[in-house]
Structures are given as structure tokens and as C-alpha cells.
Scaffold this active site. Structure first.
Site, PDB file in Angstrom:
ATOM      1  N   SER A  68      48.090  24.788  47.036  1.00 33.26           N
ATOM      2  CA  SER A  68      47.308  24.938  48.254  1.00 33.26           C
ATOM      3  C   SER A  68      46.543  23.648  48.560  1.00 33.26           C
ATOM      4  O   SER A  68      47.140  22.603  48.778  1.00 33.26           O
ATOM      5  CB  SER A  68      46.376  26.147  48.130  1.00 33.26           C
ATOM      6  OG  SER A  68      45.844  26.510  49.373  1.00 33.26           O
ATOM      7  N   ASP A  71      53.466  34.154  53.015  1.00 30.23           N
ATOM      8  CA  ASP A  71      52.187  33.470  52.835  1.00 30.23           C
ATOM      9  C   ASP A  71      51.381  33.612  54.121  1.00 30.23           C
ATOM     10  O   ASP A  71      51.715  33.026  55.153  1.00 30.23           O
ATOM     11  CB  ASP A  71      52.428  31.991  52.517  1.00 30.23           C
ATOM     12  CG  ASP A  71      51.169  31.279  52.050  1.00 30.23           C
ATOM     13  OD1 ASP A  71      50.070  31.623  52.533  1.00 30.23           O
ATOM     14  OD2 ASP A  71      51.284  30.360  51.216  1.00 30.23           O
ATOM     15  N   HIS A  93      50.481  33.952  49.297  1.00 33.52           N
ATOM     16  CA  HIS A  93      49.927  32.630  48.992  1.00 33.52           C
ATOM     17  C   HIS A  93      49.712  32.459  47.483  1.00 33.52           C
ATOM     18  O   HIS A  93      50.125  31.466  46.901  1.00 33.52           O
ATOM     19  CB  HIS A  93      48.614  32.449  49.743  1.00 33.52           C
ATOM     20  CG  HIS A  93      48.062  31.066  49.692  1.00 33.52           C
ATOM     21  ND1 HIS A  93      48.735  29.974  50.193  1.00 33.52           N
ATOM     22  CD2 HIS A  93      46.887  30.576  49.187  1.00 33.52           C
ATOM     23  CE1 HIS A  93      48.016  28.881  50.030  1.00 33.52           C
ATOM     24  NE2 HIS A  93      46.896  29.217  49.407  1.00 33.52           N
TER      25      HIS A  93
END
Length: 317
Positions: A138, A268, A297
Site C-alpha cells: 500500500s 481491493d 486490500h
């Protein structure tokens, strides 16, 4: 940079230019020297601007090195499943708490992707590790991308981007598929109004896909996510929203010249696949993209057995 770092940088840059180095090479030399000024103090790396970065160093010290850069607003604790798995396989696994997060210092300024990348450089330099596989999840994927953009790959063997924010999350005139600014303004508003509740809502909802029908909800994952987030600084995590959403990594991706693996879930809800994983893989020469069907995610936990194996396969390839 703060005043101390700017002073150091200015002096080093002047010296480099006087030595006849081109401006771009001189700037790269400056960044390298700033990173090299980092020192180790117990389980902390202390940067040139005085920020203390907590780090974990697991596994055999002579094993192949993997660095892990975590997501927002978490800490290196979010990588524990991967750290224990890889360390048990003989890898030296290093993960630090980003500035303003976890057990690291909470500086008022410098909560941006350039500083994050330079801090990763400081950790790598201070521990003097080479042939690193740099893995970023991320926001950490942006950190890895900006690290390569600013510091190159002289110490990097491979790179892995997982549910990562590059190339650019924010919708702009030349990035029409990005997410509207209102999405990130909403995060900022929620953070100011009730940061604790915002973190509960993210962890119990879209992050792990727990808001999907028939999802198997883990209260333990929710509690851990919340605890890591609340350990981070309020100002630091607030500023970091702009860092992960509005930083343009497209030029950084062009500088990737090592084998790169991109892993992303097609469900996601935080960092949508099409604007991130797919786009990054298309912009990185020779990158391999693996898409996990139905994965959210936070796939490093919800799909950790598959992810750990895919990561190990890439490391051993």
C-alpha cells in the site's frame, strides 16, 4: 527537509558541484551521503534529521535480505506473518516503523513520500545491507517506488509492490481514472472528527473485505489494525493521507531496472486494481503481475498462505 537536513544537504551539494559533478549526479550523491549519516542505536536507526526509526531485524544475519515497508496508518507489526515465515526459511527480514508511525519518532514536519524514501535509505545504509528485495504494501509500495526513484537500485536486487498506491491514486487532468479528491478529503475529515472510529470503520469494513456478504470477520485483525493506527501520531497520519494519495510515482516507476513482482486483489476497495496494480505493472519494464480473485486490500492477512508462497517463489527464482 527540516532546517538541519537542509543545511547538511546544501553543504554537500555545494561540495559535489565544486567537484564538477553534473547537477543530477550531485543530487544523487547528496541523498546517498545523507542516508549514510544515519546511525544505529539499539533497535533504532537515527536519521540525519534526528528521527528515530524503530526496526525489527529477524532471521539469520547472513541470510538474503528482505525489507518490508508497511501501509497507512500501521507499523512493522502488520508484517509479522511474513517476517516469521521468511525468517524461518533462512531470510534476514528487516521492517521499520515509518516516521510518525508505530514506535518511531513523531516529527511535526517531513511526513511526505520523499522523507519516507530517504528513511528507507537510511535503514538500508545504516544496517549496511545489499542485494535487498524491497517489498512495499500500500503506502509502503509508494515508499519503495520513491526510494528507487531517488536512490536507484545499487543495493536492490528485486522489488515487490503489494496492494500498492503507485502510479497515482488521485484523479487529475492527466490521470482521469484516479479517485476524486473528495475521497481523501473524507479521510481527512474523519481523522479530525474521530480518528479512533475511522480506524475501526476501515478495519471492520473495506480493508479486509469484512463488509462483503458472507465474509469471515476476524475481530483480532480489526483490533490489531486499530491498535497499530492509534499508536501512530495524529498529525503524521493526517499528513500521510496526502503522501499516499497525491504523490505521482510515474517517473519513479520508469527507473525500476530490477525484477519486479506486483500483487493485487481484484476486490481491493481501498486501492482499486485498475488504477494501481495493473497500471504499475504496465509501466515497469518486465514486471510480473499476479491478481488474486476476490482478494481485498489487506490480502497479506486474508490470503497470507498464498501470498507468502508467491513471495517466497519470487525470492527463490
Amino acid at each position: 527537509m527540516n532546517t538541519t537536513t537542509r543545511t547538511i544537504a546544501a553543504g554537500l551539494l555545494a561540495t559535489s558541484l565544486q567537484a564538477g559533478l553534473p547537477a543530477q549526479a550531485a543530487q544523487s550523491n547528496v541523498l546517498t551521503q545523507i542516508a549514510a549519516q544515519a546511525t544505529v542505536d539499539g533497535n533504532y536507526v537515527v536519521t540525519a534529521d534526528g528521527v528515530r526509526l524503530y526496526y525489527k531485524d529477524w532471521g539469520p544475519k547472513d541470510g538474503p535480505v528482505v525489507t518490508l515497508s508497511h501501509g497507512w496508518p500501521l507499523s512493522s507489526d502488520s508484517w509479522e506473518s511474513q517476517m516469521i515465515f521468511l525468517a524461518d526459511k533462512g531470510y534476514r527480514v528487516i521492517a521499520h516503523d515509518r516516521r510518525g508511525h508505530g514506535r518511531s519518532s513523531q516529527p511535526w514536519d517531513g511526513n511526505d513520500m520523499d522523507h519516507y524514501a530517504d528513511d528507507l535509505a537510511a535503514v538500508i545504509s545504516a544496517l549496511d545491507v545489499k542485494d535487498v528485495t524491497a517489498v512495499g504494501f500500500s503506502t509502503g509500495g509508494g515508499e519503495v517506488a520513491r526510494y528507487i526513484g531517488r536512490h536507484g537500485t545499487s543495493r536492490v536486487r528485486k522489488a515487490v509492490l503489494v496492494s500498492a498506491v503507485p502510479p497515482l491514486m488521485l484523479q487529475t487532468a492527466d490521470n482521469p481514472g484516479g479517485l476524486p479528491i473528495e475521497v481523501f478529503d473524507g479521510l481527512r475529515q474523519g481523522s479530525l472528527e474521530n480518528r479512533s472510529q475511522l480506524y475501526i470503520d476501515i478495519a471492520s469494513g473495506p480493508f479486509y473485505g469484512f463488509n462483503r456478504p458472507d465474509a469471515k470477520v476476524s475481530q483480532g485483525l480489526i483490533d490489531s489494525w486499530w491498535a497499530q493506527g492509534m499508536q501512530a501520531g495524529h498529525k503524521n497520519t493526517y499528513d500521510s493521507i496526502a503522501a499516499f494519495s497525491a504523490t505521482d510515482f510515474r517517473q519513479d516507476l520508469k527507473k525500476f531496472d530490477v525484477p519486479t513482482l506486483v500483487i493485487h486483489g481484484d476486490d481491493d476497495q481501498i486501492v482499486p486494481l485498475d488504477i494501481s496494480g495493473k497500471a504499475s505493472a504496465a509501466q515497469i519494464a518486465g514486471a510480473k503481475l499476479i491478481v488474486y480473485p476476490g482478494a481485498p486490500h489487506g490480502l497479506t492477512e486474508t490470503h497470507k498462505e498464498r501470498f507468502n508462497q508467491d513471495l517466497l517463489n519470487f525470492l527463490e527464482d
